[in-house]
Design an enzyme around this catalytic site. Structure first.
Site, PDB file in Angstrom:
ATOM      1  N   HIS A 223      39.536  38.232  32.877  1.00 42.08           N
ATOM      2  CA  HIS A 223      38.337  38.662  33.600  1.00 42.08           C
ATOM      3  C   HIS A 223      37.371  37.488  33.562  1.00 42.08           C
ATOM      4  O   HIS A 223      37.181  36.868  32.513  1.00 42.08           O
ATOM      5  CB  HIS A 223      37.808  39.914  32.892  1.00 42.08           C
ATOM      6  CG  HIS A 223      36.349  40.160  32.970  1.00 42.08           C
ATOM      7  ND1 HIS A 223      35.706  40.363  34.158  1.00 42.08           N
ATOM      8  CD2 HIS A 223      35.410  40.281  32.011  1.00 42.08           C
ATOM      9  CE1 HIS A 223      34.423  40.593  33.900  1.00 42.08           C
ATOM     10  NE2 HIS A 223      34.225  40.541  32.627  1.00 42.08           N
ATOM     11  N   TYR A 257      28.186  41.833  36.900  1.00 40.61           N
ATOM     12  CA  TYR A 257      27.153  42.146  35.904  1.00 40.61           C
ATOM     13  C   TYR A 257      26.538  40.848  35.377  1.00 40.61           C
ATOM     14  O   TYR A 257      27.144  39.777  35.479  1.00 40.61           O
ATOM     15  CB  TYR A 257      27.710  43.010  34.764  1.00 40.61           C
ATOM     16  CG  TYR A 257      28.762  42.346  33.907  1.00 40.61           C
ATOM     17  CD1 TYR A 257      28.420  41.508  32.846  1.00 40.61           C
ATOM     18  CD2 TYR A 257      30.122  42.585  34.128  1.00 40.61           C
ATOM     19  CE1 TYR A 257      29.382  40.909  32.043  1.00 40.61           C
ATOM     20  CE2 TYR A 257      31.097  41.988  33.337  1.00 40.61           C
ATOM     21  CZ  TYR A 257      30.720  41.147  32.295  1.00 40.61           C
ATOM     22  OH  TYR A 257      31.678  40.550  31.513  1.00 40.61           O
ATOM     23  N   ASP A 549      45.601  76.284  22.494  1.00 40.32           N
ATOM     24  CA  ASP A 549      46.161  77.637  22.495  1.00 40.32           C
ATOM     25  C   ASP A 549      47.672  77.510  22.665  1.00 40.32           C
ATOM     26  O   ASP A 549      48.176  76.480  23.133  1.00 40.32           O
ATOM     27  CB  ASP A 549      45.503  78.528  23.560  1.00 40.32           C
ATOM     28  CG  ASP A 549      45.347  77.857  24.901  1.00 40.32           C
ATOM     29  OD1 ASP A 549      45.535  76.624  24.999  1.00 40.32           O
ATOM     30  OD2 ASP A 549      45.039  78.549  25.887  1.00 40.32           O
TER      31      ASP A 549
HETATM   32  P1  FAD Z   1      39.809  41.137  19.329  1.00 42.58           P
HETATM   33  O1  FAD Z   1      38.418  40.687  19.250  1.00 42.58           O
HETATM   34  O2  FAD Z   1      40.703  40.414  20.261  1.00 42.58           O
HETATM   35  O3  FAD Z   1      40.369  41.076  17.876  1.00 42.58           O
HETATM   36  C1  FAD Z   1      41.738  41.232  17.584  1.00 42.58           C
HETATM   37  C2  FAD Z   1      42.064  40.285  16.475  1.00 42.58           C
HETATM   38  O4  FAD Z   1      43.402  40.515  16.053  1.00 42.58           O
HETATM   39  C3  FAD Z   1      41.995  38.844  16.941  1.00 42.58           C
HETATM   40  O5  FAD Z   1      41.031  38.155  16.177  1.00 42.58           O
HETATM   41  C4  FAD Z   1      43.390  38.319  16.720  1.00 42.58           C
HETATM   42  O6  FAD Z   1      43.434  36.989  16.296  1.00 42.58           O
HETATM   43  C5  FAD Z   1      43.952  39.280  15.687  1.00 42.58           C
HETATM   44  N1  FAD Z   1      45.406  39.385  15.750  1.00 42.58           N
HETATM   45  C6  FAD Z   1      46.157  39.652  16.826  1.00 42.58           C
HETATM   46  N2  FAD Z   1      47.453  39.668  16.516  1.00 42.58           N
HETATM   47  C7  FAD Z   1      47.538  39.394  15.203  1.00 42.58           C
HETATM   48  C8  FAD Z   1      48.624  39.264  14.306  1.00 42.58           C
HETATM   49  N3  FAD Z   1      49.891  39.410  14.695  1.00 42.58           N
HETATM   50  N4  FAD Z   1      48.338  38.984  13.014  1.00 42.58           N
HETATM   51  C9  FAD Z   1      47.062  38.827  12.606  1.00 42.58           C
HETATM   52  N5  FAD Z   1      46.001  38.925  13.418  1.00 42.58           N
HETATM   53  C10 FAD Z   1      46.244  39.216  14.697  1.00 42.58           C
HETATM   54  N6  FAD Z   1      33.140  44.567  26.084  1.00 42.58           N
HETATM   55  C11 FAD Z   1      31.941  45.172  26.094  1.00 42.58           C
HETATM   56  O7  FAD Z   1      31.782  46.218  25.508  1.00 42.58           O
HETATM   57  N7  FAD Z   1      30.895  44.637  26.794  1.00 42.58           N
HETATM   58  C12 FAD Z   1      31.018  43.482  27.474  1.00 42.58           C
HETATM   59  O8  FAD Z   1      30.066  43.007  28.078  1.00 42.58           O
HETATM   60  C13 FAD Z   1      32.266  42.835  27.479  1.00 42.58           C
HETATM   61  N8  FAD Z   1      32.430  41.714  28.196  1.00 42.58           N
HETATM   62  C14 FAD Z   1      33.608  41.051  28.150  1.00 42.58           C
HETATM   63  C15 FAD Z   1      33.731  39.850  28.838  1.00 42.58           C
HETATM   64  C16 FAD Z   1      34.907  39.148  28.785  1.00 42.58           C
HETATM   65  C17 FAD Z   1      35.018  37.864  29.525  1.00 42.58           C
HETATM   66  C18 FAD Z   1      35.994  39.661  28.050  1.00 42.58           C
HETATM   67  C19 FAD Z   1      37.276  38.938  27.987  1.00 42.58           C
HETATM   68  C20 FAD Z   1      35.886  40.861  27.381  1.00 42.58           C
HETATM   69  C21 FAD Z   1      34.707  41.578  27.421  1.00 42.58           C
HETATM   70  N9  FAD Z   1      34.537  42.787  26.751  1.00 42.58           N
HETATM   71  C22 FAD Z   1      33.328  43.408  26.750  1.00 42.58           C
HETATM   72  C23 FAD Z   1      35.662  43.418  26.045  1.00 42.58           C
HETATM   73  C24 FAD Z   1      35.570  43.171  24.540  1.00 42.58           C
HETATM   74  O9  FAD Z   1      35.366  41.822  24.317  1.00 42.58           O
HETATM   75  C25 FAD Z   1      36.856  43.593  23.849  1.00 42.58           C
HETATM   76  O10 FAD Z   1      37.272  44.837  24.305  1.00 42.58           O
HETATM   77  C26 FAD Z   1      36.668  43.662  22.341  1.00 42.58           C
HETATM   78  O11 FAD Z   1      36.099  42.480  21.856  1.00 42.58           O
HETATM   79  C27 FAD Z   1      37.995  43.904  21.648  1.00 42.58           C
HETATM   80  O12 FAD Z   1      37.809  43.861  20.255  1.00 42.58           O
HETATM   81  P2  FAD Z   1      39.052  43.940  19.291  1.00 42.58           P
HETATM   82  O13 FAD Z   1      38.547  43.869  17.897  1.00 42.58           O
HETATM   83  O14 FAD Z   1      39.899  45.088  19.655  1.00 42.58           O
HETATM   84  O15 FAD Z   1      39.944  42.680  19.684  1.00 42.58           O
END
Ligand code: FAD
Length: 826
Positions: A223, A257, A549
Site C-alpha cells: 500500500h 488519507y 442455539d
Molecule cells: P508487524 O508490525 O509486522 O509485526 C510482526 C513482527 O513479527 C515483525 O516485527 C516481524 O519481524 C516478526 N516476525 C515475523 N515472522 C517472524 C518469525 N518467523 N520469527 C520471529 N519474528 C517474526 N494501520 C492503522 O491502524 N492505521 C494506519 O494509518 C496504518 N497505515 C499503514 C500504512 C502503511 C503504508 C502500511 C504498510 C500499514 C499501515 N497500517 C495502518 C497497518 C498497520 O501498520 C499494521 O496492520 C500493523 O502494524 C500490524 O502490526 P503487527 O504487530 O501485527 O505486525
C-alpha cells in the site's frame, strides 16, 4: 502461569505481552526476527492514523480501547503514545455525503462521539481544504494518531520490568509439538519451550502458521505511502518534528488519507492496483534495519501514485508548492472479509494467532486474546474476527488472493450490507441449484454458499397480493437487494405452502457411547429424552453467556442429528469430545459434519400437511408426528429424516436427505405441491417471517456478550438441569436484572425499513442499537430487534436514526423464546 511464547514484537505482540502481564501472566517470551528497537514489520513504518468508527461493534470497541490505552501509555517526559488531533472524513460526492450519515449512526451505536459538519465547519477545522471540493464532513474528536513504534518500545520496557523476556534477531523456523499440543518454537539457536504459542507475526503470519499446519486466510499487500517536501502553511503551524495538530484527514472518494509529519504531509493511497506480496520471498529480516531499509518496505512505484498526487493537489492546494520527497510501497495484511484473524488452531492445541490487525485495533485485539487465554473468554465478542469463520472452500490460495485483493480495492467503498461478491461465485451450491436457477433465483453468497434471496418466478403473483399484504414503497438504500416478490413469498408461506432451501445451515451427526454425555454437558436442554424427540436449547460458556442455539434430534440411542448456528462451537464440541474420550475411553463420541453431503428442505405453511400426504405413506399427522419430534421416513420413495419444527412459525417439517437425491426430493415436493399453491421462497422472506416469530440469530442478534435472560432466551434452559457448561454461573445470575435486553420495535410510520446497526434514541440520547430488521408482512409494519436498557418498557416511544433521520418506533411486548418455540403455533 503457563509459559507463553509470542512470535513477533510489532504493535500486536508487544501489546499482548503487556495485556498478559496485567492479568498476572508474566512467564512470557517474545521472539522477534528483527532488531527489537526497529523490528522492520508493518508497525515500524505505520503512520498510525486511528479512525475508530466501524460497522463492526467488535472492531469499534477494539479501537476505542486502543485509543484509551495508548493515551495512558506515557514516556518519562509525560508525553503519551496518542496524539488526539481528531479525525475528519470529507465528502466530495453526494453519495459520500449521504453515507456519512450512516457512518455517524455506527458511531452513535458504539458510543463514539461524531458530528456531521458543513463545508464551512470543515474549513474551520481544516483551513487548508479546497472549499470548492468539499460538500461536508464527519468530525470525530477522539480519533487521532497512534505513535505505534514508540508504543512498542514503552511496552517492551514495561513488560521487561515485569519479567517478560525478549529475544531479538532470532527467527522462529518451526513449531514444536507433541500429542497434538504445542511444546515450543524452534529457532536457529535451539528450541524455546512453551505451553502456548501466539503468532503475532504480522504479514509473515501465513509462513509461521504453516509451520503449525494451519492455513491462514491472509494476503500481504503493498500500500503506497509518501511524504512530501516541507510546506509553508504547515511550517507556520509550528508542529514539533513529525508531529501533527490538524485532524487526520480522509478523502475516501479518491481512496486517500493524510496526516502531518511536522512541516510536511504524509499521504496514504488505496487507489492503485492491488500489489500482492509473498512474504516467504522476502527472507529473514536483516540484523540491522533502518527507516528506509526494512522488509516491509518495498520500492515506490511512482507511476501508481500519479492520480493520487493530482487529487491531493486538488483537495489540498498547498500541495501544489510541494513535491514527493519520499515514498514506499509498504506491506500489511488483508483477509477475505477484511476482518482480523484471532483464535486457536483447530488442529494444534495451544497454537494461537492474532493476525491481520491494524494499529487501530491492536491493544483491543491483544486484550481480547489475553482474556481468552487467562480467563477463558474475552469481554468483547470475537465472532467477527474468529479464525474459524471461514469454510474449507474459503481457505484456498486462489480464494484468499482474489477476495483479499478485492477487499483492498473496496476498502473505502460505500458497500451495502447485503452486497454480494461478484467473484468468486458458485463455490458451493445445494442439490437444488439447477431448479433454483430455472425459477430465477436472486442469489446472495454466504460462507461460499449460493443462497436464493427470492425467486423471479413468483413475480407474476405480486399483482394478486391482497391489499393488506402489498409491500410499501422503500427508500433507495433499503430497496437495494430487495424486491416486492418477497411479500409474495411471505404471504404464500402464511396462507398456502412454501419450500425453503435450508442446506447451508450447519448440521452434525454426533454418535457413539459418549454422544449423550457430550451433548448433555454442552447444552442447557435435557437431551436424554427418548429416541425420536427434539431438544431446542442453548450452548453457553463458563460465564453463562451465549455461544449459540442448538437443535438436537435424537435419531437413535447413540446417534444425534444436531443443527448448530455458530461454527466455533463445532470446534469446542470436538475438543470436549477428545477430552471426554481421554478421560474415559469407553465414552468416545464421533462428530461428523454432514452439511455438504446432505440437502435440507423446509416445507412450511398451512398446506404443508396436504403436500406431504401425497408423497409419503408414513404418518405425518399431528398425533402420529407431534411437534418437536423427528422421524426417519420415505418421501416419494426417498429415504429422509424429517423434523417437525419450523423457522417461520408455520406447520411443516425440515427434511434432510443425502445430497445425491436432493434434486429428486425438490422435484417431487414441488410437483406434488402445485395443487396446494406451493412456491419456492428465499432468505428475504425467511428473515421477515423469523423476525415476526421472534427467532434470534446468533452473531447478529445475540453474541457471547449476552446472557440467555438478556436475549429473551431463558426459556431454552431446562429448569431442573445442572452440570452443563455455564450452569453454575447461570444459577448465580438468578434474580439479577440484565442491564440491557434484546427488544422488538415496530416502526410507527408503517413503512421505513432500517437495515441493522442503527442507533436507537430515547429522550434525545443514544441508548442502544438495532441488530436485525425487516418488513413484517403479516402485521404490515417494519420490525426491528434492538439492544436497549432493561428499563425500557412495552409501549415506550423511541427513535431509530437512519441516515441522520430519527424514525419513530414503539417498543413491542417482551418476547421469551421457549423450548416449544419451533413448533407451528405462533
Ligand atoms: P508487524 O508490525 O509486522 O509485526 C510482526 C513482527 O513479527 C515483525 O516485527 C516481524 O519481524 C516478526 N516476525 C515475523 N515472522 C517472524 C518469525 N518467523 N520469527 C520471529 N519474528 C517474526 N494501520 C492503522 O491502524 N492505521 C494506519 O494509518 C496504518 N497505515 C499503514 C500504512 C502503511 C503504508 C502500511 C504498510 C500499514 C499501515 N497500517 C495502518 C497497518 C498497520 O501498520 C499494521 O496492520 C500493523 O502494524 C500490524 O502490526 P503487527 O504487530 O501485527 O505486525
Amino acid at each position: 502461569a503457563p509459559k507463553v511464547v509470542i512470535i513477533g514484537a510489532g504493535i500486536v505482540g508487544a501489546n499482548l505481552a503487556d495485556e498478559l502481564c496485567s492479568l498476572g501472566w508474566t512467564n512470557t517470551t517474545v521472539v522477534e526476527q528483527g532488531p527489537l528497537d526497529l523490528p522492520g514489520g508493518s508497525t515500524s513504518h505505520a503512520p498510525g492514523l486511528v479512525y475508530q468508527t466501524n460497522p463492526s461493534k467488535t472492531m469499534a470497541k477494539f479501537a476505542t480501547y486502543t485509543v484509551s490505552k495508548l493515551q495512558s501509555l506515557k514516556d518519562q517526559d509525560g508525553s503519551s503514545c496518542f496524539n488526539q488531533v481528531g479525525g475528519l472524513e470529507v465528502a466530495t460526492t453526494e453519495a459520500r455525503l449521504h453515507d456519512l450519515k450512516r457512518k455517524q449512526g455506527w458511531a452513535h451505536s458504539w458510543g463514539i462521539e461524531a458530528k456531521l459538519i458543513s463545508p464551512e465547519e470543515c474549513l474551520k477545522l481544516y483551513p487548508l481544504l479546497n472549499r470548492d471540493r468539499v460538500l461536508g464532513g464527519m468530525h470525530i474528536p477522539s480519533d487521532g494518531l497512534a505513535l505505534a513504534a514508540k508504543a512498542v518500545q514503552l511496552l517492551v520496557k514495561r513488560t521487561r520490568e515485569k519479567g517478560v523476556k525478549y529475544i531479538d534477531r532470532t527467527p522462529v523456523t518451526g513449531i514444536a509439538r507433541s500429542d497434538g499440543k504445542v511444546t515450543g518454537v524452534v529457532t536457529p539457536n535451539g528450541t524455546i519451550s512453551a505451553d502456548i504459542v501466539v503468532c503475532c507475526a504480522g504479514f509473515w503470519g501465513v509462513e509461521v502458521s504453516k509451520m503449525a499446519g494451519l492455513t491462514l486466510p491472509l494476503l500481504p499487500l503493498a500500500h503506497q505511502y509518501v511524504k512530501t517536501t516541507p510546506i509553508q502553511a504547515l511550517k507556520e503551524r509550528k508542529n514539533p518534528p513529525n508531529s501533527a495538530s490538524l485532524p487526520i484527514l480522509r478523502h475516501q472518494d479518491q481512496d486517500l488519507y493524510y496526516r502531518e509529519h511536522g512541516d510536511f504531509y504524509g499521504i496514504g493511497y488505496y487507489g492503485h492496483k492491488p500489489m500482492p506480496v509473498n512474504a516467504a520471498s522476502l527472507g529473514w529480516t536483516p540484523s540491522t534495519v533502518s527507516d528506509n531499509n526494512m522488509p516491509s518496505r518495498l520500492t515506490f512505484t511512482a507511476e501508481d501514485f500519479a492520480p493520487a498526487w493530482q487529487e491531493s493537489q486538488e483537495l489540498l492546494p498547498v500541495m501544489r508548492e510541494a513535491e514527493i520527497a519520499d515514498g514506499f510501497n509498504g506491506i500489511f495484511s488483508f483477509t477475505p472479509d477484511g476482518g482480523s484473524l484471532v483464535g486457536e488452531s483447530p488442529t494444534l492445541d495451544g497454537f494461537w494467532v492474532a493476525e491481520a490487525v491494524w494499529v487501530t485495533h491492536s491493544a483491543g485485539v491483544a486484550r481480547a486474546v489475553a482474556e481468552v487465554l487467562v480467563k477463558g473468554k474475552s469481554q468483547i465478542d470475537l465472532s467477527d474476527c474468529d479464525l474459524s469463520r471461514f469454510e474449507g472452500v474459503q481457505l484456498s490460495l486462489d480464494y484468499v488472493s482474489e477476495t483479499s485483493q478485492q477487499n483492498f480495492i473496496e476498502v473505502y467503498n460505500i458497500l451495502h450490507p447485503l452486497e454480494p461478491k461478484q467473484s468468486p461465485r458458485n463455490l458451493r451450491v445445494s442439490a437444488f441449484f439447477a431448479r433454483q436457477e430455472q425459477l430465477g433465483a436472486m442469489f446472495l453468497e454466504q460462507r461460499g454458499w449460493e443462497r436464493p434471496h427470492w425467486y423471479k418466478a413468483n413475480e407474476k403473483l405480486v399483482k394478486t397480493l391482497p391489499r393488506e399484504w402489498r409491500p410499501q414503497e422503500r427508500d433507495a438504500w433499503s430497496s437495494k437487494f430487495y424486491s416486492p416478490i418477497v411479500a409474495v413469498e411471505a404471504w404464500k408461506t402464511r396462507t398456502a405452502v412454501a419450500m425453503y432451501d435450508m442446506t447451508p445451515l450447519r448440521r452434525l451427526e454426533i454418535s457413539g457411547p459418549g454422544a449423550l454425555d457430550l451433548l448433555q454437558q454442552a447444552c442447557t436442554g435435557d437431551v436424554s429424552r427418548p429416541v425420536g424427540t427434539i431438544t431446542y436449547a442453548l450452548v453457553l460458556d463458563d460465564n453463562a453467556c451465549l455461544r449459540c442455539d442448538i437443535i438436537v434430534a435424537r435419531l437413535e440411542e447413540e446417534l444425534f442429528h444436531v443443527g448448530i448456528f455458530n461454527p466455533i462451537v463445532i470446534e469446542t464440541l470436538s475438543r470436549s469430545a477428545r477430552k471426554q474420550s481421554q478421560h474415559s475411553s469407553g465414552k468416545w463420541a464421533a462428530i461428523h459434519e454432514v452439511t455438504a453431503g446432505t440437502s435440507a428442505l423446509g416445507l412450511w405453511g398451512p398446506h404443508a400437511h396436504a403436500v406431504i400426504r401425497k408423497l409419503s405413506e408414513d404418518d405425518f399427522s399431528t398425533s402420529g408426528f407431534p411437534h418437536h419430534t423427528v422421524k426417519r421416513v420415505h418421501i416419494a420413495g426417498i429415504p429422509a429424516t424429517a423434523v417437525r419444527l419450523s423457522h417461520v412459525g408455520e406447520a411443516g417439517w425440515e427434511i434432510y436427505v443425502n445430497a445425491d437425491v436432493g434434486l429428486r426430493l425438490w422435484d417431487a415436493v414441488f410437483d406434488a405441491g402445485q395443487s396446494e399453491g406451493i412456491i419456492a421462497a428465499g432468505r428475504a422472506a425467511l428473515n421477515s417471517l423469523r423476525m415476526e416469530k421472534g427467532f434470534r440469530d446468533f452473531g447478529s442478534d445475540f453474541t457471547s456478550e449476552h446472557t440467555p435472560a438478556a436475549a429473551g432466551m431463558e426459556g431454552l434452559v431446562a429448569p431442573s438441569k445442572t452440570g452443563y457448561t455455564g450452569a453454575n454461573a447461570l444459577a448465580s445470575l438468578v434474580g439479577k436484572q440484565p442491564e440491557k435486553r434484546l427488544r422488538t420495535l415496530t416502526i410507527d410510520d408503517g413503512k421505513s425499513v432500517v437495515m441493522g446497526k442503527e442507533p436507537v434514541f430515547q429522550h434525545g440520547k443514544a441508548v442502544g442499537y438495532v441488530t436485525s430488521a425487516a418488513f413484517a408482512y403479516t402485521i404490515g409494519k417494519p420490525v426491528a430487534y434492538a439492544w436497549l436498557p432493561s428499563g425500557v418498557r412495552e409501549g415506550d416511544k423511541v427513535q431509530v436514526e437512519y441516515f441522520g433521520k430519527r424514525v419513530p418506533a414503539t417498543i413491542a411486548a417482551n418476547v421469551t423464546v421457549k423450548e416449544n418455540w419451533m413448533d407451528d403455533r405462533s
